[in-house]
Design an enzyme around this catalytic site. Structure first.
Site: not given
Length: 447
Positions: A91, A153
């Protein structure tokens, strides 16, 4: 394989590695609320595909409650060999103001040996470093390998922390490589031995039922935006040091960048002063820092002559490695209540926390990494700190206290992570993948 063969295999794999990185960067995998899920899931699918291409026998997506799937891969250890866990995340941060980008953030562009795009460095370079290093061994690495690539994250890394705590055997390893940091400068080999923790929250100030005309009511009517500005400004003194009680300055025992080096890498404008006290390393790696990362207020282009009834801010706090993020946030939030003017109404929501990390003294894995990095870079690495946070690391320390945790990667201080015009240096990517592959070889032969 010999070290020469490993280096040659990584070099031969680089054209494919660059193409794979371009494919991954082109996916806008922003896992923040308000952004679509489909691109994040597409990045997970591509990450799974890339890990399958390494020849590892077991690759799958694993649901993470309340989050996006993690991509997991595994190859059992040969007899007598250790197991290494490889971590990264697929991500990315939101791109922010597109007008500040010289190229489109999700149209990866190659310029002078750098690939530009959101996530090119943080942390899709980490994904590709792992994939490229593993490809060198054609599905038969010299150690046991486990790979975990998470999908949220940047916004809510604590979700994977909870997953690890519930599934410790899945990730148990003798050494753990976290490919989500980098070197101060391109070609300057470094191992990150400390991370600041972090906390974040959204604060909302309300004063009126609705906006009112600033000519008819301005003066006695309390302006929520003005109140919030006063509160946020009170967090720092005129020198830029924190005014929040209980958050003292710290000291970093190693060496850090000079002021000139920091000004250049941060892009500080000529004549603009740096903020805070102590050495640059103290301020970056061992002290608390508070940043206002977003404001919900009327835009200048959409402004009307009105007193604002509500204003919101997103506040991020960086915490020294030994500090407690929760008590730190409590101190900051208490302080904001204390300095709030006019008895305004305050609400604090969307709180996230992540602990810091301080590496133990080096063992066999660190010695193996030193040899690998010296061969890949032509000189031995040095220890550095990092001002950023990786929520999973502290959980790994608690769950696997005997494992050595090694943080390095293809990012560098000029990579503009979390900022416009993020980029990764492709030669640094090659050196990082080479280091990782050589480390797996060195670690296998060291035990």
């Amino acid at each position: 394989m010999t070290p020469d063969q490993i280096e040659s295999a990584v070099a031969a794999a680089m054209p494919q590695a660059v193409e794979d990185l371009r494919r991954l960067v082109a996916i806008p995998s922003v896992a923040f609320p308000g952004h679509p899920d489909e691109p994040v899931l597409a990045a997970a699918a591509l990450t799974e595909e890339l890990l399958r291409s390494t020849g590892l026998p077991h690759v799958r997506q694993i649901p993470v409650p309340g989050s996006f799937p993690a991509v997991y891969a595994e190859a059992p250890a040969p007899p007598g060999a250790p197991t290494v866990l490889l971590y990264a995340h697929y991500d990315v941060q939101p791109p922010g103001d597109l007008s500040l980008w010289r190229t489109h953030p999700f149209e990866p562009t190659l310029i002078d040996g750098h690939l530009f795009g959101r996530g090119a460095a943080d942390d899709k370079s980490g994904v590709i470093s792992h994939v490229t290093a593993l490809r060198a061994f054609r599905g038969r690495p010299p150690v046991g390998v486990k790979v975990i690539i998470e999908g949220q994250e940047e916004y809510a890394g604590e979700r994977l922390e909870e997953f690890v705590e519930r599934n410790p055997e899945l990730l148990r390893a003798d050494a753990i490589v976290v490919a989500d940091t980098g070197n101060p400068r391109v070609g300057d080999p470094s191992v990150t031995t400390s991370l600041r923790g972090m906390g974040g929250f959204t604060i909302e100030v309300r004063t009126l039922k609705e906006a009112v005309h600033s000519g008819q009511f301005g003066g006695p009517a309390p302006d929520a935006l003005a109140a919030l500005i006063r509160m946020l400004a009170a967090l720092h003194d005129d020198n830029g040091d924190l005014r929040v009680p209980g958050l003292p300055r710290g000291a970093f025992l190693g060496t850090g960048p000079t002021e000139d080096e920091f000004r250049a890498s941060a892009g500080v404008l000529d004549g603009v002063s740096l903020t805070g006290s102590g050495s640059i390393a103290d301020r970056l790696w061992a002290s608390y820092a508070i940043t206002v990362t977003g404001l919900d207020v009327p835009t200048v282009s959409g402004a009307v002559n009105a007193v604002q009834p509500v204003a919101r801010a997103r506040v991020t706090v960086r915490v020294p490695p030994a500090g407690d993020p929760k008590s730190t946030l409590d101190a900051v939030i208490t302080f904001l209540h204390q300095v709030a003017p006019w008895n305004v109404r305050i609400a604090v929501t969307d709180i996230v926390v992540g602990s810091g990390f301080l590496a133990a003294s080096g063992g066999i894995a660190r010695a193996s990494l030193n040899r690998a990095m010296e061969r890949a870079y032509g000189r031995p690495p040095r220890d550095i700190g990092a001002g950023g946070s990786i929520p999973l690391v502290s959980t790994l320390v608690r769950q696997f206290p005997a494992a050595e945790i090694l943080l390095f990667g293809a990012e560098d201080d000029a990579a503009a992570i979390h900022a416009p015009n993020e980029r990764v240096n492709l030669e640094e990517l090659r050196r990082t993948a080479t280091t990782e592959a050589l480390f797996l070889h060195e670690y296998a032969t060291a035990l």
